[in-house]
Scaffold this active site. Structure first.
Site, PDB file in Angstrom:
ATOM      1  N   CYS A 193       9.827  36.180  22.480  1.00 18.25           N
ATOM      2  CA  CYS A 193       9.452  34.774  22.275  1.00 18.25           C
ATOM      3  C   CYS A 193      10.174  33.862  23.270  1.00 18.25           C
ATOM      4  CB  CYS A 193       9.804  34.338  20.858  1.00 18.25           C
ATOM      5  SG  CYS A 193       8.681  35.039  19.650  1.00 18.25           S
ATOM      6  N   CYS A 246       4.784  33.096  21.256  1.00 18.00           N
ATOM      7  CA  CYS A 246       5.605  32.684  20.118  1.00 18.00           C
ATOM      8  C   CYS A 246       6.822  31.912  20.623  1.00 18.00           C
ATOM      9  CB  CYS A 246       6.034  33.911  19.318  1.00 18.00           C
ATOM     10  SG  CYS A 246       6.768  35.207  20.318  1.00 18.00           S
TER      11      CYS A 246
END
Ligand SMILES: *[C@@H]1O[C@H](CO)[C@@H](O)[C@H](O)[C@H]1NC(C)=O
Ligand SMILES: *[C@@H]1O[C@H](CO)[C@@H](O)[C@H](O)[C@H]1NC(C)=O
Ligand SMILES: *[C@@H]1O[C@H](CO)[C@@H](O)[C@H](O)[C@H]1NC(C)=O
Length: 301
Positions: A99, A180
């Site tokens: 992420c 993300c």
């Protein structure tokens, strides 16, 4: 040993730029090239290079990926390869990314490459296995023959289901769906429609982003140092993008004239007047953007 990001940044000719920015290059005259010669050794070789040198922890069967690719493309009319046809191939190459490192871009390819090379944390589509393998290549099959068509492939615009476009569409969608944490989007404020619903970002990636997985969409609007300064966080199509993000429940920030990006532009092609501001600001420890009337950030929760 880590591999410098620059090694991933192939020089990519007009074709791929047009692919990613498909609607931007409609009138661009170009010869109708056929499938890239030696496509198999190139693709399979890049796959081995990726899993052996770039990301050695990955375990993929490069030959199997190639077989799934052929399965999707060959013995098909060259305008009849859908994203679904590639599903088996994508299933053979699942990949996840950490992420906070996803970098999206539209109409900023060159700058994006240097940005990703400098801020080494970023991942772009070209850093994924599929992006790495197929970057810069052309291919199409033929309905009545079991091989690739090396003499000519259709234009993007001539096809609803172009084999190259369908692959990138699916790759872009997968990439966006995986995104993300904080993601970064680089847009080009020197173009009309810096954000376009017809670009790969606007038509595929934006819809693939999931507000539950993404903490912040950090947008950076960058203009050429010498202008024109057409769009910004508060002007033009970027405002539409911010509204779409807002309505879908994303948190976002939008920055004009990001300092790192401006310095990168100065390094790449020093333009005496604009870069002096940049350099003096740095040397003096002053805000190099203080002379820019469009400088600044906005933020939304
Ligand atoms: C396109 O592909 C589908 C399924 O793969 C097939 O049924 C159809 O006949 C094809 N159309 C053309 C024009 O080749
Ligand atoms: C913005 O787009 C123009 C036209 O495509 C291009 O020449 C320029 O390099 C781009 N600027 C940036 C900062 O990417
Ligand atoms: C994510 O972005 C927000 C807004 O720019 C920032 O405040 C936060 O520190 C970022 N988080 C990470 C992990 O980078």
């Amino acid at each position: 040993m880590t591999v410098p990001k620059t090694s991933l940044a192939f020089a990519i000719p007009t074709l791929t730029i047009c692919l990613v920015l498909l609607p931007l290059c409609p009138g661009q005259p170009r010869a109708q090239l056929g499938t890239t010669p030696n496509i198999k050794p190139i693709v399979v070789g890049r796959c081995y290079s990726y899993i052996s040198l770039i990301n050695p922890r990955l375990r993929y069967d490069c030959e199997a990926i190639w077989r799934q690719f052929e399965e999707a493309v060959l013995r098909q009319s060259s305008c009849n390869v859908t994203v679904e046809d590639y599903h088996h191939m994508f299933n053979a190459m699942p990949q996840s990314w950490p992420c906070d490192r996803f970098l999206f871009w539209s109409k900023t390819r060159t700058l994006m490459h240097s940005y990703a090379a400098v801020v080494r944390d970023f991942w772009t589509l070209e850093d994924t296995l599929v992006g790495y393998m197929f970057n810069d290549l052309i291919w199409c099959g033929q309905e009545d023959d079991s091989g690739f068509d090396f003499s000519s492939c259709p234009e993007w615009s001539a096809c609803r289901n172009h084999p190259v476009y369908s692959l990138w569409r699916q790759a872009s969608q997968n990439f966006a769906e995986m995104a993300c944490g904080n993601i970064t989007v680089l847009l080009n404020g020197s173009t009309v429609n810096a954000f376009s619903r017809k670009s790969m970002f606007g038509s595929v990636e934006l819809d693939g982003l999931n507000p539950e997985r993404v903490d912040y969409v950090n947008i950076k609007v960058v203009t050429n140092l010498e202008g024109p300064h057409l769009e910004s966080c508060s002007q033009g199509s970027v405002v539409d993008l911010l509204q779409i993000l807002q309505s879908r429940g994303f948190r976002w920030t939008c920055t004009d004239n990001d300092q790192t990006l401006m310095i990168l532009q100065c390094i790449q092609g020093p333009k005496p007047s604009s870069c002096r501001t940049c350099g003096n600001g740095l040397l003096d420890g002053k805000d190099p953007l203080s002379n820019e009337d469009s400088g600044g950030s906005v933020e939304a929760e």
